[in-house]
Design a protein around this motif. Structure first.
Motif, PDB file in Angstrom:
ATOM      1  N   ASN A   1      21.431   8.033   4.315  1.00 25.32           N
ATOM      2  CA  ASN A   1      22.059   7.945   2.994  1.00 25.32           C
ATOM      3  C   ASN A   1      21.185   7.279   1.936  1.00 25.32           C
ATOM      4  OD1 ASN A   1      25.001   8.934   2.766  1.00 25.32           O
ATOM      5  ND2 ASN A   1      24.915   7.965   4.802  1.00 25.32           N
ATOM      6  N   ILE A   2      20.141   6.596   2.378  1.00 24.94           N
ATOM      7  CA  ILE A   2      19.224   5.950   1.445  1.00 24.94           C
ATOM      8  C   ILE A   2      17.871   6.657   1.538  1.00 24.94           C
ATOM      9  CG2 ILE A   2      18.168   3.792   0.685  1.00 24.94           C
ATOM     10  CD1 ILE A   2      21.252   3.813   0.636  1.00 24.94           C
ATOM     11  N   HIS A   3      17.403   7.162   0.417  1.00 26.68           N
ATOM     12  CA  HIS A   3      16.076   7.781   0.395  1.00 26.68           C
ATOM     13  C   HIS A   3      15.060   6.746  -0.078  1.00 26.68           C
ATOM     14  CE1 HIS A   3      12.896  10.539  -1.509  1.00 26.68           C
ATOM     15  NE2 HIS A   3      12.712  10.531  -0.207  1.00 26.68           N
ATOM     16  N   ILE A   4      13.962   6.618   0.673  1.00 26.05           N
ATOM     17  CA  ILE A   4      12.882   5.692   0.330  1.00 26.05           C
ATOM     18  C   ILE A   4      11.597   6.507   0.233  1.00 26.05           C
ATOM     19  CG2 ILE A   4      11.622   3.601   0.997  1.00 26.05           C
ATOM     20  CD1 ILE A   4      14.107   3.089   2.929  1.00 26.05           C
ATOM     21  N   LEU A   5      10.965   6.491  -0.924  1.00 24.97           N
ATOM     22  CA  LEU A   5       9.704   7.207  -1.121  1.00 24.97           C
ATOM     23  C   LEU A   5       8.596   6.204  -1.389  1.00 24.97           C
ATOM     24  CD1 LEU A   5       7.999   9.757  -1.572  1.00 24.97           C
ATOM     25  CD2 LEU A   5       8.758   9.749  -3.962  1.00 24.97           C
ATOM     26  N   ARG A   6       7.615   6.178  -0.491  1.00 24.70           N
ATOM     27  CA  ARG A   6       6.432   5.339  -0.669  1.00 24.70           C
ATOM     28  C   ARG A   6       5.290   6.229  -1.170  1.00 24.70           C
ATOM     29  NH1 ARG A   6       5.338   1.628   4.567  1.00 24.70           N
ATOM     30  NH2 ARG A   6       4.344   0.316   2.968  1.00 24.70           N
ATOM     31  N   SER A   7       4.638   5.838  -2.244  1.00 28.72           N
ATOM     32  CA  SER A   7       3.505   6.583  -2.799  1.00 28.72           C
ATOM     33  C   SER A   7       2.322   5.643  -2.923  1.00 28.72           C
ATOM     34  CB  SER A   7       3.861   7.159  -4.170  1.00 28.72           C
ATOM     35  OG  SER A   7       4.997   7.983  -4.091  1.00 28.72           O
ATOM     36  N   LYS A   8       1.184   6.000  -2.314  1.00 29.84           N
ATOM     37  CA  LYS A   8       0.022   5.111  -2.269  1.00 29.84           C
ATOM     38  C   LYS A   8      -1.233   5.843  -2.722  1.00 29.84           C
ATOM     39  CE  LYS A   8       1.553   2.612   1.930  1.00 29.84           C
ATOM     40  NZ  LYS A   8       1.258   1.177   1.743  1.00 29.84           N
ATOM     41  N   PHE A   9      -2.112   5.109  -3.386  1.00 25.31           N
ATOM     42  CA  PHE A   9      -3.437   5.634  -3.701  1.00 25.31           C
ATOM     43  C   PHE A   9      -4.396   4.462  -3.891  1.00 25.31           C
ATOM     44  CE2 PHE A   9      -1.506   5.000  -7.847  1.00 25.31           C
ATOM     45  CZ  PHE A   9      -2.531   4.490  -8.624  1.00 25.31           C
ATOM     46  N   LEU A  10      -5.687   4.778  -3.900  1.00 31.01           N
ATOM     47  CA  LEU A  10      -6.727   3.781  -4.151  1.00 31.01           C
ATOM     48  C   LEU A  10      -7.373   4.058  -5.494  1.00 31.01           C
ATOM     49  CD1 LEU A  10      -8.683   3.489  -0.766  1.00 31.01           C
ATOM     50  CD2 LEU A  10      -6.800   2.088  -1.561  1.00 31.01           C
ATOM     51  N   TYR A  11      -7.665   2.987  -6.199  1.00 33.40           N
ATOM     52  CA  TYR A  11      -8.472   3.094  -7.417  1.00 33.40           C
ATOM     53  C   TYR A  11      -9.382   1.878  -7.485  1.00 33.40           C
ATOM     54  CZ  TYR A  11      -9.885   3.193 -12.303  1.00 33.40           C
ATOM     55  OH  TYR A  11     -10.638   3.205 -13.453  1.00 33.40           O
ATOM     56  N   GLU A  12     -10.690   2.145  -7.515  1.00 36.90           N
ATOM     57  CA  GLU A  12     -11.704   1.089  -7.479  1.00 36.90           C
ATOM     58  C   GLU A  12     -11.434   0.174  -6.284  1.00 36.90           C
ATOM     59  OE1 GLU A  12     -11.932  -0.527 -11.464  1.00 36.90           O
ATOM     60  OE2 GLU A  12     -13.157   1.169 -12.127  1.00 36.90           O
ATOM     61  N   ASN A  13     -11.222  -1.116  -6.519  1.00 39.03           N
ATOM     62  CA  ASN A  13     -11.068  -2.046  -5.396  1.00 39.03           C
ATOM     63  C   ASN A  13      -9.611  -2.426  -5.154  1.00 39.03           C
ATOM     64  OD1 ASN A  13     -10.971  -3.403  -7.834  1.00 39.03           O
ATOM     65  ND2 ASN A  13     -11.821  -5.306  -7.012  1.00 39.03           N
ATOM     66  N   CYS A  14      -8.675  -1.537  -5.515  1.00 39.28           N
ATOM     67  CA  CYS A  14      -7.246  -1.830  -5.374  1.00 39.28           C
ATOM     68  C   CYS A  14      -6.519  -0.691  -4.660  1.00 39.28           C
ATOM     69  CB  CYS A  14      -6.592  -2.034  -6.738  1.00 39.28           C
ATOM     70  SG  CYS A  14      -7.219  -3.438  -7.665  1.00 39.28           S
ATOM     71  N   CYS A  15      -5.516  -1.070  -3.879  1.00 35.86           N
ATOM     72  CA  CYS A  15      -4.589  -0.118  -3.301  1.00 35.86           C
ATOM     73  C   CYS A  15      -3.253  -0.290  -4.023  1.00 35.86           C
ATOM     74  CB  CYS A  15      -4.414  -0.350  -1.806  1.00 35.86           C
ATOM     75  SG  CYS A  15      -3.271   0.819  -1.041  1.00 35.86           S
ATOM     76  N   TYR A  16      -2.753   0.791  -4.586  1.00 37.04           N
ATOM     77  CA  TYR A  16      -1.508   0.768  -5.352  1.00 37.04           C
ATOM     78  C   TYR A  16      -0.400   1.431  -4.532  1.00 37.04           C
ATOM     79  CZ  TYR A  16      -4.312  -0.309  -9.507  1.00 37.04           C
ATOM     80  OH  TYR A  16      -5.153  -0.899 -10.416  1.00 37.04           O
ATOM     81  N   GLU A  17       0.795   0.833  -4.584  1.00 39.03           N
ATOM     82  CA  GLU A  17       1.951   1.454  -3.937  1.00 39.03           C
ATOM     83  C   GLU A  17       3.163   1.377  -4.855  1.00 39.03           C
ATOM     84  OE1 GLU A  17       4.628   1.668   0.102  1.00 39.03           O
ATOM     85  OE2 GLU A  17       3.227  -0.007  -0.101  1.00 39.03           O
ATOM     86  N   LYS A  18       3.874   2.492  -4.933  1.00 37.02           N
ATOM     87  CA  LYS A  18       5.165   2.553  -5.625  1.00 37.02           C
ATOM     88  C   LYS A  18       6.227   2.843  -4.583  1.00 37.02           C
ATOM     89  CE  LYS A  18       6.256   6.180  -8.171  1.00 37.02           C
ATOM     90  NZ  LYS A  18       6.318   7.128  -9.319  1.00 37.02           N
ATOM     91  N   ILE A  19       7.323   2.060  -4.589  1.00 35.37           N
ATOM     92  CA  ILE A  19       8.444   2.283  -3.680  1.00 35.37           C
ATOM     93  C   ILE A  19       9.658   2.656  -4.525  1.00 35.37           C
ATOM     94  CG2 ILE A  19       9.963   1.313  -1.914  1.00 35.37           C
ATOM     95  CD1 ILE A  19       6.742  -0.456  -2.502  1.00 35.37           C
ATOM     96  N   HIS A  20      10.193   3.826  -4.266  1.00 37.32           N
ATOM     97  CA  HIS A  20      11.341   4.325  -5.033  1.00 37.32           C
ATOM     98  C   HIS A  20      12.529   4.478  -4.081  1.00 37.32           C
ATOM     99  CE1 HIS A  20      13.531   6.510  -8.139  1.00 37.32           C
ATOM    100  NE2 HIS A  20      13.847   7.406  -7.217  1.00 37.32           N
ATOM    101  N   LEU A  21      13.637   3.841  -4.417  1.00 33.71           N
ATOM    102  CA  LEU A  21      14.854   3.886  -3.608  1.00 33.71           C
ATOM    103  C   LEU A  21      15.939   4.652  -4.357  1.00 33.71           C
ATOM    104  CD1 LEU A  21      15.081   0.068  -2.778  1.00 33.71           C
ATOM    105  CD2 LEU A  21      13.972   1.802  -1.380  1.00 33.71           C
ATOM    106  N   LYS A  22      16.757   5.412  -3.626  1.00 28.64           N
ATOM    107  CA  LYS A  22      17.924   6.037  -4.240  1.00 28.64           C
ATOM    108  C   LYS A  22      19.076   6.055  -3.238  1.00 28.64           C
ATOM    109  CE  LYS A  22      19.513   9.722  -7.222  1.00 28.64           C
ATOM    110  NZ  LYS A  22      19.119  10.832  -8.115  1.00 28.64           N
TER     111      LYS A  22
END
Length: 707
Positions: A96-117
């Motif tokens: 019943n809960i959707h969790i979307l993890r989105s990850k990428f690298l840019y230069e010396n950082c790892c970015y993550e977005k977590i979206h819940l619905k």
């Protein structure tokens, strides 16, 4: 590494890379080195994060799917909740809960977005827990190197929106990992952060994590998730705009082409001298001379800027003086550059290492081929002194005993064997005994022959007639010596190497096939090799083995003594095409293509095992092979070029007896650029014939098709 973890890594791990950073995640988007030792976020040869785990309450979410985008820009992971139970009652049924993890690298950082619905009919209260840890392991430690001691780990610093791990290495360099949260979590500790989220039905919530890898005195760049991802997508688009595009009537083949090119783009790293294709992930995310040159050659017709950047970088780092610790001699081209703690302290000798015996002649070959492709004489003039110095190294230092061949001795601290097959057991006599140095490898002599031929062409263009004549004569002498000293009537093949006493290592190996690529042998001997490599003891059904199964040291599970290497096959296939053996080249293309359909993401790895092809089964994975690997990714482009007989001269694009395999009926080439124009082409196969049609033309471009 735990038993079978390499198979888990190969099948289920996901790789991201940008510039000097790369990351390996499991299919949940997590990092857990207890399950797969290779996982982590890495920067400049060091693992900056070794544990990154996400739990919903205290449970693992249910995995729905995970994938890396076709262009390698983004990892997405779709998750949902298991049954959430409180006081024996299910308060949130699973799914019943959707969790979307989105990850990428840019230069010396790892970015993550977590979206819940929330798709449940009732409001929910969720607890999301993230766990982190770090070992600041050098990449050689991850590979299994046991260090006597480590540097100093400082106490973890915690603020309301960040966790900072700090380590001072034995090289006296401070390295920091900063895990940042936006918005700040409800609770934060040294290795844990907790979000508590209330969601009404159909309500969503999004938050962000950023892992920054910092090395002392480097600036901390601030960039939002959205802005950083825009830069990543723009980079991909820029590469697309400046590269030739290929599309075929076979959709599976297109997937191999797309992934291969996406891997080349991902592995190609910006330097102050231009772009450079790093060798592979995880073990070789750095400059390798030989790998970079061969990758650039494979991709030269698609995008010559890779070759230009590679040549400029290698010219700048060409050895200028003697340094026995680095295997450096004047004129020699670098083998490997490492930036991690162990390289800085001298625990490994590869901070700047010149061990390759073949990178130097290959550098000269690439320079000439780059000019042939682009007509960029100004650039060739800018590196001409480096080309002359490289030939000087071949004559004065490469030939250690004055017999006309380029040889090598083992290094005290570096490599034992210094050709592309550089494992300790890869060069041996027919009885399996390891070779006595100095060693003259058969393919290296072919590279030297071609280097002098190509250097002679450039010398004539630059008005250096005496040099041109000298190198031309020297090349012909090398060609005669190869025939005289390396051919073995008993084997009906060229031997693997000569030892220090000029005794033949009577071993059938794929090395001899590189003589085809360099055109260092007669057509009659090329015909013999064209037959030999497709006999059952050499051809596995998935490609040509590095070693014939008739040899004592043959082992399909080994690194160099019976496995299948795509780049090795590509060089042989291209060489076969040069001698007119297009059917044989297409057989290699077909084998590797069919192999690619069994590898996840259609990503051909560094190598795979050399077992005989079995019905309804794919190739066998090789333990700890790099995937992606640059020269494996580039293999398809070189073989395709060979099948098409594609070459360039000024503003002319030449197809010599073009052929396509049965599984490719049509081929489109878009934005194929020459110095003063570009063209879109459509190729259609009719039996064994291929018709080349011009769809669009800009500028001064001429197309010649020789049948």
């Amino acid at each position: 590494m735990k038993e079978n973890s390499f198979i888990e890594s190969f099948i289920e791990s996901y790789t991201l890379k940008h510039e000097e950073s790369f990351a390996i995640f499991d299919h949940y988007g997590n990092i857990d080195i207890s399950k797969n030792n290779e996982e982590g976020v890495y920067y400049e040869g060091t693992r900056f994060l070794s544990y990154w785990k996400f739990y919903l309450f205290d449970k693992n979410p249910i995995l729905l799917s995970s994938a890396v985008k076709e262009d390698n820009s983004l990892l997405t992971v779709d998750l949902t909740n298991p049954d959430i139970i409180k006081n024996g009652e299910i308060i949130i049924p699973k799914g019943n809960i959707h969790i979307l993890r989105s990850k990428f690298l840019y230069e010396n950082c790892c970015y993550e977005k977590i979206h819940l619905k929330n798709f449940f009919l009732l409001p929910v209260e969720l607890e999301l827990n993230f766990y982190f840890n770090n070992d600041f392991a050098d990449i050689f430690e991850v590979r299994g190197y046991k260090r006597k001691r480590k540097g100093k780990f400082f106490p973890v610093e915690v603020k309301k929106d960040k966790i900072k791990f700090i380590y001072e290495g034995l090289d006296n360099i401070i390295r920091e990992t900063i895990v940042s949260f936006n918005p700040p979590p409800e609770n934060i500790f040294s290795t844990k952060a907790t979000y508590k989220v209330k969601l009404n039905p159909k309500e969503s919530f999004t938050f962000y994590l950023t892992v920054k890898c910092l090395i002392e005195k480097q600036n901390l760049t601030k960039c939002s998730y959205k802005k950083a991802f825009y830069y990543i997508k723009r980079r991909v688009k820029d590469w697309e705009n400046k590269s030739c595009k290929i599309y075929t009537s076979n959709e599976q083949f297109n997937q191999w082409l797309k992934r291969s090119w996406a891997d080349i783009v991902m592995l190609t790293t910006s330097t102050e001298y231009g772009v450079y294709p790093y060798a592979g992930i995880p073990w070789f995310n750095t400059v390798f001379g030989r790998d970079g040159i061969i990758t650039a050659l494979e991709c030269l017709w698609i995008n010559p800027s890779i070759a230009k950047g590679t040549l400029a970088f290698l010219a700048h780092h060409q050895a200028k003086e003697f340094n026995p610790e680095q295997d450096a001699e004047p004129g020699k081209i670098i083998h490997e550059i490492r930036k991690g703690e162990m390289a800085r302290t001298g625990e490994i000798p590869y901070s700047k290492y010149y061990g390759s015996v073949d990178a130097t002649p290959l550098f000269v070959i690439l320079a000439s081929k780059y000019f042939e492709r682009t007509g960029d004489i100004d650039f060739i003039k800018s590196i001409w002194k480096n080309i002359v110095l490289a030939i000087s190294w071949i004559d004065n230092y490469g030939d250690v005993d004055g017999d006309g061949f380029v040889e090598y001795f083992p290094s005290k601290k570096g490599l034992t064997n210094k050709g592309w097959k550089d494992s300790e057991d890869s060069i041996f006599y027919e009885d399996g005994t390891l070779v006595k140095p100095p060693v003259a490898l058969v393919e290296v002599q072919g590279y030297v022959y071609k280097a002098k031929r190509e250097a002679s062409k450039l010398a004539r263009i630059l008005g250096e007639k005496e040099l041109a004549s000298k190198w031309e004569k020297s090349a012909e002498k090398i060609k005669e010596l190869i025939e005289e000293k390396f051919w073995c009537d008993e084997m009906n093949c060229y031997v693997l190497a000569l030892d220090g006493d000029k005794k033949q290592c009577k071993v059938r190996a794929s090395n001899a096939g590189h003589l085809l690529f360099t055109k260092a042998i007669t057509p009659s001997k090329a015909r013999i090799l064209a037959s030999l490599f497709f006999e059952k003891h050499f051809f596995s059904g998935w490609g040509i083995r590095t070693l014939s199964s008739l040899e004592v040291r043959y082992n399909p599970l080994s690194y160099h003594n019976g496995s299948v290497w795509p780049h090795d096959n590509a060089l042989i296939a291209f060489g076969l095409s040069l001698y007119g053996f297009k059917e044989e080249a297409m057989k290699i293309l077909k084998a590797l293509f069919e192999a690619s359909t069994f590898f996840r993401l259609h990503r051909i790895p560094e190598l795979f095992c050399g077992f005989e092809r079995r019905p309804n089964e794919g190739p066998t994975y090789y333990p700890v092979a790099c995937h992606p690997q640059a020269w494996s990714a580039g293999a398809v482009f070189l073989i395709l070029q060979g099948c098409l007989g594609l070459s360039f001269e000024k503003n002319e694009i030449i197809f010599k007896h073009p052929m396509l395999p049965q599984f490719l009926e049509e081929l489109w080439i878009k934005d194929l650029a020459v110095k003063n124009g570009k063209v879109d082409l459509y190729l259609k196969r009719y039996g064994n014939d291929v018709v080349v049609n011009i769809i669009k033309k800009e500028g001064e471009v001429k197309i010649f098709v020789e049948k």
